[in-house]
Design a protein around this motif. Sequence first.
Motif, PDB file in Angstrom:
ATOM      1  N   GLN A   4      90.092  64.834  42.943  1.00  0.00           N
ATOM      2  CA  GLN A   4      91.101  64.573  41.951  1.00  0.00           C
ATOM      3  C   GLN A   4      91.167  65.244  40.711  1.00  0.00           C
ATOM      4  OE1 GLN A   4      93.762  62.325  42.585  1.00  0.00           O
ATOM      5  NE2 GLN A   4      94.839  62.879  40.624  1.00  0.00           N
ATOM      6  N   ALA A   5      91.978  66.202  40.641  1.00  0.00           N
ATOM      7  CA  ALA A   5      91.967  67.149  39.292  1.00  0.00           C
ATOM      8  C   ALA A   5      92.804  66.250  38.172  1.00  0.00           C
ATOM      9  CB  ALA A   5      92.476  68.590  39.445  1.00  0.00           C
ATOM     10  N   SER A   6      92.422  66.466  37.025  1.00  0.00           N
ATOM     11  CA  SER A   6      93.055  65.903  35.729  1.00  0.00           C
ATOM     12  C   SER A   6      92.781  66.590  34.614  1.00  0.00           C
ATOM     13  CB  SER A   6      92.880  64.279  35.531  1.00  0.00           C
ATOM     14  OG  SER A   6      91.452  64.503  35.269  1.00  0.00           O
ATOM     15  N   GLY A   8      94.955  68.509  32.551  1.00  0.00           N
ATOM     16  CA  GLY A   8      95.957  69.515  32.261  1.00  0.00           C
ATOM     17  C   GLY A   8      96.740  69.030  30.821  1.00  0.00           C
ATOM     18  N   LEU A  19      89.285  69.814  31.737  1.00  0.00           N
ATOM     19  CA  LEU A  19      89.910  69.533  33.137  1.00  0.00           C
ATOM     20  C   LEU A  19      88.437  68.883  33.658  1.00  0.00           C
ATOM     21  CD1 LEU A  19      91.832  72.528  34.150  1.00  0.00           C
ATOM     22  CD2 LEU A  19      92.242  70.787  32.754  1.00  0.00           C
ATOM     23  N   CYS A  21      87.184  67.167  37.570  1.00  0.00           N
ATOM     24  CA  CYS A  21      87.541  67.147  38.891  1.00  0.00           C
ATOM     25  C   CYS A  21      86.664  66.122  39.599  1.00  0.00           C
ATOM     26  CB  CYS A  21      87.291  68.461  39.514  1.00  0.00           C
ATOM     27  SG  CYS A  21      87.261  68.562  41.440  1.00  0.00           S
ATOM     28  N   TRP A  35      86.693  75.894  40.090  1.00  0.00           N
ATOM     29  CA  TRP A  35      88.100  75.634  39.403  1.00  0.00           C
ATOM     30  C   TRP A  35      88.713  77.198  39.810  1.00  0.00           C
ATOM     31  CZ3 TRP A  35      90.675  71.591  37.651  1.00  0.00           C
ATOM     32  CH2 TRP A  35      89.697  70.480  37.484  1.00  0.00           C
ATOM     33  N   VAL A  90      98.625  76.882  36.743  1.00  0.00           N
ATOM     34  CA  VAL A  90      98.038  75.521  37.341  1.00  0.00           C
ATOM     35  C   VAL A  90      96.757  75.773  38.082  1.00  0.00           C
ATOM     36  CG1 VAL A  90      98.533  74.013  39.322  1.00  0.00           C
ATOM     37  CG2 VAL A  90     100.469  75.145  38.471  1.00  0.00           C
ATOM     38  N   GLN A 112      94.835  68.442  44.276  1.00  0.00           N
ATOM     39  CA  GLN A 112      95.908  68.882  43.729  1.00  0.00           C
ATOM     40  C   GLN A 112      95.891  69.603  42.533  1.00  0.00           C
ATOM     41  OE1 GLN A 112      94.785  66.235  42.624  1.00  0.00           O
ATOM     42  NE2 GLN A 112      95.527  65.945  40.538  1.00  0.00           N
ATOM     43  N   THR A 114      96.486  71.038  38.448  1.00  0.00           N
ATOM     44  CA  THR A 114      96.951  70.188  37.300  1.00  0.00           C
ATOM     45  C   THR A 114      97.435  71.434  36.343  1.00  0.00           C
ATOM     46  OG1 THR A 114      96.220  68.910  35.458  1.00  0.00           O
ATOM     47  CG2 THR A 114      94.621  70.394  36.229  1.00  0.00           C
ATOM     48  N   GLN A 115      98.498  71.327  35.529  1.00  0.00           N
ATOM     49  CA  GLN A 115      99.153  72.293  34.840  1.00  0.00           C
ATOM     50  C   GLN A 115      98.621  72.447  33.451  1.00  0.00           C
ATOM     51  OE1 GLN A 115     102.049  74.495  35.833  1.00  0.00           O
ATOM     52  NE2 GLN A 115     101.444  75.471  33.710  1.00  0.00           N
TER      53      GLN A 115
END
Length: 120
Positions: A4-6, A8, A19, A21, A35, A90, A112, A114-115
Amino acid sequence: VQLQASGGGSVHEGGSLTLSCVASGSIFTINAVGWSRQVPGKQRELVATITSRGTTVYGQSVKGRFAISRVNASTVSLQMNSLKLEDSAVYFCNAETRLPTYPPEIHDYWGQGTQVTVSS
């Protein structure tokens, strides 16, 4: 292994973002976490990786500005400083697992994206 990436978001040039993970599942099999980033129409580019022993590798374009680190057994962070317009992409985290078989059984897992958007 699930990732789970977050973290961004949008930031101005010169700014910073971190970021994260987070891995779940058979995290004990993870040999390295990395990454990568991708811009539409371009190939995915390696940003940074860190092995279970703490060895790090950085893409040439981010050396000296980004830092990958292991927060705990399940979390890897990517500190991004001095962000540039060309860092917009991304960002994906991935994990390489290695089972102690002979020969070693190796798998790649991807989270997934993260932008990250850097604006002037």
